[in-house]
Design an enzyme around this catalytic site. Structure first.
Site, PDB file in Angstrom:
ATOM      1  N   SER A  17      48.850  53.947  38.349  1.00  0.00           N
ATOM      2  CA  SER A  17      50.176  53.982  37.920  1.00  0.00           C
ATOM      3  C   SER A  17      50.178  52.526  36.558  1.00  0.00           C
ATOM      4  O   SER A  17      50.619  52.845  35.747  1.00  0.00           O
ATOM      5  CB  SER A  17      51.161  53.317  38.815  1.00  0.00           C
ATOM      6  N   ARG A  69      23.594  48.829  43.995  1.00  0.00           N
ATOM      7  CA  ARG A  69      24.723  48.496  43.218  1.00  0.00           C
ATOM      8  C   ARG A  69      24.393  48.401  41.696  1.00  0.00           C
ATOM      9  O   ARG A  69      25.153  48.782  40.611  1.00  0.00           O
ATOM     10  CB  ARG A  69      25.432  47.221  43.572  1.00  0.00           C
ATOM     11  N   LEU A  97      32.123  44.509  40.444  1.00  0.00           N
ATOM     12  CA  LEU A  97      31.055  44.530  39.329  1.00  0.00           C
ATOM     13  C   LEU A  97      30.157  43.440  39.337  1.00  0.00           C
ATOM     14  O   LEU A  97      30.138  42.168  39.632  1.00  0.00           O
ATOM     15  CB  LEU A  97      31.651  44.601  37.993  1.00  0.00           C
ATOM     16  N   ASN A 111      41.372  42.337  34.821  1.00  0.00           N
ATOM     17  CA  ASN A 111      41.805  43.068  35.952  1.00  0.00           C
ATOM     18  C   ASN A 111      43.066  42.481  36.060  1.00  0.00           C
ATOM     19  O   ASN A 111      43.631  41.451  35.572  1.00  0.00           O
ATOM     20  CB  ASN A 111      40.767  42.579  37.177  1.00  0.00           C
ATOM     21  N   HIS A 113      45.958  41.726  39.233  1.00  0.00           N
ATOM     22  CA  HIS A 113      46.019  41.693  40.650  1.00  0.00           C
ATOM     23  C   HIS A 113      47.375  41.463  41.257  1.00  0.00           C
ATOM     24  O   HIS A 113      47.927  40.375  40.355  1.00  0.00           O
ATOM     25  CB  HIS A 113      44.789  40.396  41.070  1.00  0.00           C
ATOM     26  N   LEU A 148      35.002  37.568  43.297  1.00  0.00           N
ATOM     27  CA  LEU A 148      36.221  38.458  43.506  1.00  0.00           C
ATOM     28  C   LEU A 148      37.484  37.606  42.980  1.00  0.00           C
ATOM     29  O   LEU A 148      37.779  36.873  43.514  1.00  0.00           O
ATOM     30  CB  LEU A 148      36.324  38.914  45.045  1.00  0.00           C
ATOM     31  N   ASP A 149      38.273  38.416  42.200  1.00  0.00           N
ATOM     32  CA  ASP A 149      39.641  38.026  41.694  1.00  0.00           C
ATOM     33  C   ASP A 149      39.379  36.549  41.290  1.00  0.00           C
ATOM     34  O   ASP A 149      40.341  35.778  41.492  1.00  0.00           O
ATOM     35  CB  ASP A 149      40.654  38.450  42.826  1.00  0.00           C
ATOM     36  N   GLU A 178      53.635  44.295  37.141  1.00  0.00           N
ATOM     37  CA  GLU A 178      52.443  44.615  36.735  1.00  0.00           C
ATOM     38  C   GLU A 178      52.537  45.566  35.539  1.00  0.00           C
ATOM     39  O   GLU A 178      51.752  45.442  34.407  1.00  0.00           O
ATOM     40  CB  GLU A 178      51.468  45.408  37.919  1.00  0.00           C
TER      41      GLU A 178
HETATM   42  C1  GRF Z   1      47.809  47.564  41.846  1.00  0.00           C
HETATM   43  O1  GRF Z   1      48.760  46.831  42.659  1.00  0.00           O
HETATM   44  C2  GRF Z   1      46.809  46.526  41.058  1.00  0.00           C
HETATM   45  O2  GRF Z   1      47.193  45.272  41.090  1.00  0.00           O
HETATM   46  C3  GRF Z   1      45.682  46.475  42.292  1.00  0.00           C
HETATM   47  O3  GRF Z   1      45.247  47.880  42.593  1.00  0.00           O
HETATM   48  C4  GRF Z   1      46.576  48.342  42.569  1.00  0.00           C
HETATM   49  C5  GRF Z   1      46.266  49.606  41.672  1.00  0.00           C
HETATM   50  O4  GRF Z   1      47.412  50.526  41.401  1.00  0.00           O
HETATM   51  N1  GRF Z   1      44.574  45.958  41.574  1.00  0.00           N
HETATM   52  P1  GRF Z   1      47.720  51.674  40.600  1.00  0.00           P
HETATM   53  O5  GRF Z   1      46.359  52.423  40.928  1.00  0.00           O
HETATM   54  O6  GRF Z   1      47.476  50.955  39.086  1.00  0.00           O
HETATM   55  O7  GRF Z   1      48.916  52.497  40.737  1.00  0.00           O
END
Ligand code: GRF
Length: 206
Positions: A17, A69, A97, A111, A113, A148-149, A178
Site C-alpha cells: 500500500s 545474507r 540489509l 524506510n 516505520h 533495525l529501524d 504513512e
Molecule cells: C507498513 O506499515 C510499513 O510502515 C511497514 O510495513 C508495512 C508495509 O505495508 N514497514 P504496505 O506493504 O506498504 O501496505
C-alpha cells in the site's frame, strides 16, 4: 540529485500500500521521480500486481536460494545498479540489509516505520504502541543503516491514540499517515539541501 527525474527502487514483501501511495503521488505530481524497479523478496506479493498495473518493471529476488545474507545483498546491489537507481525506498520489505547494500547506497536508502521511533522498533509497532498505552504514536521515515529501524530521521508525523481505538482502527489511521508522509519525505530527500550531522537530518535550505 536535485535536477532531472530521479530513479527510485521500491522494495516490498507484501501488500504494497505504501508502494501504491508512491505510485499515486508520482501520477498526480506530488512526487517528481520515477520508479525504475519494484523488487520483492516474496513471490506473489500483492505489491507486484500494483506495479504491473502501473506498468512498472518488477523483479522477484527470493532470499532462500542464496547461501548467506551477504550473497543475497550482493545480488540485490547488482539489480539496483542495473536499473541505475538513485534512491532505494523500503516499503514493507521484511529483511535487514547488510553492509554490502548500505555501503553501496550511503544515505540513499529510506524506510517507513509505523511508530515514532525510537519507540517501538521491530515487528508489530502498532500493536506494541496500543498495548503499551501511549496516547500518541505515529510514523517515521528514516535512513537505513545496519541496525533495525535506527538510522537518521527524515520526517515524522504524530497520530493520537483515541480512547475508543482498537488495534485495527489505530493501525488504519497510522497507515493513512504513512501514505501521506512517505512521498513527501522522498521528495524532501530528492530535493537536496540537507546534510546528516551525527544522527540529525539537517536542512541547509528552507
Ligand atoms: C507498513 O506499515 C510499513 O510502515 C511497514 O510495513 C508495512 C508495509 O505495508 N514497514 P504496505 O506493504 O506498504 O501496505
Amino acid at each position: 540529485m536535485a535536477t532531472g527525474l530521479s530513479r527510485l527502487a521500491v522494495l516490498i514483501s507484501g501488500r504494497g500500500s505504501n508502494l501504491q501511495a508512491i505510485i499515486d503521488a508520482i501520477a498526480n505530481r506530488r512526487l517528481r521521480a520515477r520508479i525504475a524497479i519494484v523488487i520483492s523478496n516474496v513471490e506473489g506479493a500483492q505489491g507486484l500486481a500494483r506495479a504491473d498495473a502501473a506498468g512498472i518493471p518488477t523483479e522477484v529476488l527470493p532470499h532462500r536460494p542464496w547461501p548467506t545474507r551477504e550473497a543475497y545483498d550482493i545480488q540485490l546491489v547488482e539489480t539496483l545498479r542495473q536499473h541505475e537507481v538513485d534512491l532505494v525506498c523500503l516499503a514493507g520489505f521484511m529483511r535487514l540489509l547488510g553492509p554490502a547494500v548500505i555501503d553501496a547506497f550511503p544515505n540513499r536508502i529510506l524506510n517507513i516505520h509505523p511508530s515514532l521511533l525510537p519507540s517501538f522498533p521491530g515487528l508489530d509497532a502498532q500493536r506494541q504502541a496500543h498495548q503499551y498505552g501511549v496516547q500518541v504514536t505515529g510514523v517515521t521515515v528514516h535512513f537505513v543503516d545496519t541496525q533495525l529501524d535506527a538510522g537518521p530521521i527524515v520526517m515524522q508525523a504524530a497520530v493520537p491514540v483515541l480512547p475508543a481505538d482498537t488495534l485495527d482502527t489505530l493501525a488504519s489511521r497510522i497507515l493513512a499517515e504513512e501514505h501521506r508522509v512517505y512521498p513527501e519525505a522522498i521528495q524532501r530527500v530528492l530535493d537536496g539541501g540537507w546534510r546528516i550531522e551525527g544522527r540529525r537530518f539537517v536542512r541547509t535550505r528552507s
